[in-house]
Design a protein around this motif. Sequence first.
Motif, PDB file in Angstrom:
ATOM      1  N   PHE A  18     -32.514 -75.889 -24.587  1.00 28.96           N
ATOM      2  CA  PHE A  18     -33.462 -74.828 -24.277  1.00 28.96           C
ATOM      3  C   PHE A  18     -33.735 -73.987 -25.521  1.00 28.96           C
ATOM      4  O   PHE A  18     -32.819 -73.654 -26.268  1.00 28.96           O
ATOM      5  CB  PHE A  18     -32.915 -73.932 -23.155  1.00 28.96           C
ATOM      6  CG  PHE A  18     -32.674 -74.659 -21.870  1.00 28.96           C
ATOM      7  CD1 PHE A  18     -33.712 -74.881 -20.978  1.00 28.96           C
ATOM      8  CD2 PHE A  18     -31.412 -75.155 -21.558  1.00 28.96           C
ATOM      9  CE1 PHE A  18     -33.498 -75.563 -19.797  1.00 28.96           C
ATOM     10  CE2 PHE A  18     -31.183 -75.834 -20.387  1.00 28.96           C
ATOM     11  CZ  PHE A  18     -32.231 -76.047 -19.500  1.00 28.96           C
ATOM     12  N   ARG A  19     -35.007 -73.665 -25.698  1.00 33.23           N
ATOM     13  CA  ARG A  19     -35.407 -72.886 -26.867  1.00 33.23           C
ATOM     14  C   ARG A  19     -34.700 -71.539 -26.866  1.00 33.23           C
ATOM     15  O   ARG A  19     -34.723 -70.814 -25.868  1.00 33.23           O
ATOM     16  CB  ARG A  19     -36.930 -72.701 -26.838  1.00 33.23           C
ATOM     17  CG  ARG A  19     -37.477 -72.085 -28.095  1.00 33.23           C
ATOM     18  CD  ARG A  19     -38.956 -72.369 -28.248  1.00 33.23           C
ATOM     19  NE  ARG A  19     -39.467 -71.723 -29.427  1.00 33.23           N
ATOM     20  CZ  ARG A  19     -40.035 -70.522 -29.432  1.00 33.23           C
ATOM     21  NH1 ARG A  19     -40.201 -69.870 -28.299  1.00 33.23           N
ATOM     22  NH2 ARG A  19     -40.457 -69.980 -30.549  1.00 33.23           N
ATOM     23  N   HIS A  20     -34.084 -71.231 -27.986  1.00 30.42           N
ATOM     24  CA  HIS A  20     -33.299 -70.005 -28.158  1.00 30.42           C
ATOM     25  C   HIS A  20     -32.133 -69.910 -27.173  1.00 30.42           C
ATOM     26  O   HIS A  20     -31.568 -68.833 -26.995  1.00 30.42           O
ATOM     27  CB  HIS A  20     -34.188 -68.758 -28.033  1.00 30.42           C
ATOM     28  CG  HIS A  20     -35.217 -68.644 -29.103  1.00 30.42           C
ATOM     29  ND1 HIS A  20     -34.906 -68.416 -30.425  1.00 30.42           N
ATOM     30  CD2 HIS A  20     -36.578 -68.739 -29.055  1.00 30.42           C
ATOM     31  CE1 HIS A  20     -36.013 -68.379 -31.145  1.00 30.42           C
ATOM     32  NE2 HIS A  20     -37.028 -68.584 -30.346  1.00 30.42           N
ATOM     33  N   GLY A  21     -31.793 -71.013 -26.521  1.00 31.76           N
ATOM     34  CA  GLY A  21     -30.689 -70.986 -25.574  1.00 31.76           C
ATOM     35  C   GLY A  21     -30.988 -70.207 -24.317  1.00 31.76           C
ATOM     36  O   GLY A  21     -30.065 -69.774 -23.616  1.00 31.76           O
ATOM     37  N   ILE A  55     -33.223 -65.395 -15.348  1.00 34.88           N
ATOM     38  CA  ILE A  55     -33.279 -65.884 -16.729  1.00 34.88           C
ATOM     39  C   ILE A  55     -31.901 -65.704 -17.363  1.00 34.88           C
ATOM     40  O   ILE A  55     -31.377 -64.584 -17.429  1.00 34.88           O
ATOM     41  CB  ILE A  55     -34.325 -65.127 -17.572  1.00 34.88           C
ATOM     42  CG1 ILE A  55     -35.685 -65.094 -16.863  1.00 34.88           C
ATOM     43  CG2 ILE A  55     -34.435 -65.749 -18.952  1.00 34.88           C
ATOM     44  CD1 ILE A  55     -36.362 -66.432 -16.735  1.00 34.88           C
ATOM     45  N   LEU A  56     -31.326 -66.814 -17.853  1.00 39.39           N
ATOM     46  CA  LEU A  56     -29.984 -66.785 -18.403  1.00 39.39           C
ATOM     47  C   LEU A  56     -29.996 -67.098 -19.894  1.00 39.39           C
ATOM     48  O   LEU A  56     -30.807 -67.890 -20.367  1.00 39.39           O
ATOM     49  CB  LEU A  56     -29.092 -67.815 -17.698  1.00 39.39           C
ATOM     50  CG  LEU A  56     -29.002 -67.748 -16.175  1.00 39.39           C
ATOM     51  CD1 LEU A  56     -27.975 -68.750 -15.678  1.00 39.39           C
ATOM     52  CD2 LEU A  56     -28.668 -66.347 -15.698  1.00 39.39           C
ATOM     53  N   LEU A  57     -29.070 -66.481 -20.603  1.00 41.78           N
ATOM     54  CA  LEU A  57     -28.794 -66.837 -21.987  1.00 41.78           C
ATOM     55  C   LEU A  57     -27.524 -67.664 -21.987  1.00 41.78           C
ATOM     56  O   LEU A  57     -26.460 -67.192 -21.532  1.00 41.78           O
ATOM     57  CB  LEU A  57     -28.617 -65.579 -22.850  1.00 41.78           C
ATOM     58  CG  LEU A  57     -28.194 -65.816 -24.303  1.00 41.78           C
ATOM     59  CD1 LEU A  57     -29.227 -66.658 -25.040  1.00 41.78           C
ATOM     60  CD2 LEU A  57     -27.974 -64.486 -25.024  1.00 41.78           C
ATOM     61  N   LEU A  58     -27.601 -68.886 -22.480  1.00 39.44           N
ATOM     62  CA  LEU A  58     -26.465 -69.809 -22.439  1.00 39.44           C
ATOM     63  C   LEU A  58     -25.548 -69.572 -23.628  1.00 39.44           C
ATOM     64  O   LEU A  58     -25.225 -70.481 -24.399  1.00 39.44           O
ATOM     65  CB  LEU A  58     -26.980 -71.252 -22.392  1.00 39.44           C
ATOM     66  CG  LEU A  58     -28.010 -71.549 -21.297  1.00 39.44           C
ATOM     67  CD1 LEU A  58     -28.343 -73.013 -21.248  1.00 39.44           C
ATOM     68  CD2 LEU A  58     -27.564 -71.037 -19.944  1.00 39.44           C
TER      69      LEU A  58
END
Length: 284
Positions: A18-21, A55-58
């Motif tokens: 995913f773009r930018h995680g 929306i999550l940041l991985l």
Amino acid sequence: MHPTNRTLIDLDALACLFRHGVATVTELLHLGLSSALLHLRCSHGGPWQNLLPGILLLSGSPPTRAQRVQAALRYAGPNTLLTGLDALHLHGIRTVPATGPVHVLIPHRRQVEAPPQLRVTRTRDMPNPVLRNDFLTVPPARAALDAALHLAPPAQRAVLAETIRAGTDPTELHPRGSPALKAALSDLPPGPTEAIAMAGLPTPRWHISLRTPDDRPLGTADAWWNTLGLAWQFRTPPRPDHLAAAGIVVLRTTPNQPPASTAAQLRRAAAHATTRPRPDVILG
């Protein structure tokens, strides 16, 4: 027992997909992850985190500004454009730091609930998108106006003045329904487009990187007349003169020079550029 693809997923490497995680919950569920697993990984001290609803940041690291922008665009949905300070920074106008809520522009018919990290403006007249660093943004004039509406007067003037110096035609700045912005614009010096008009030159291309045919970088022209091979630098810091060495006619002026003086220099530079073949340079 029906096997699933969950055991095949390397959760620690998932951010690379995913773009930018930044991923949506829906995307992760479609990959076969469970809601319980997402909740566990986003819990306190977990390896992932919630940036916006759904929306999550991985990653467990503090989100970068680019990751916040990516999350805002994913949350707001299709046809969303980045505006305000973040868009200005991508256009190279960095007078005011890009902090606070990420500002996005969406079609008027769409309803989006804006959490505190997000500022949403709806419009019936979506501008043509401009791609900057793989983000879809509004043009500089719209970004400056949207940013200025939420700034104190000194920062308003600074943002608007730098946007004009960067090449935006002042007539493109239409502060609808904002007397404060109209007053701020009335106090600003003219931009480079006035000097160009006075010189009788056509509209140039703005902020163009130039290279040799073998892909060696030469430098940046704040304004570039391609058929003439004429570069005007009015905001780019002076650097080793690779542009002139490549045969490009380069005019350098200061931002606060009177338009009439700049126009005269532009006319002389353009006349000189016509006396020799266009240099063999490429754009990009």
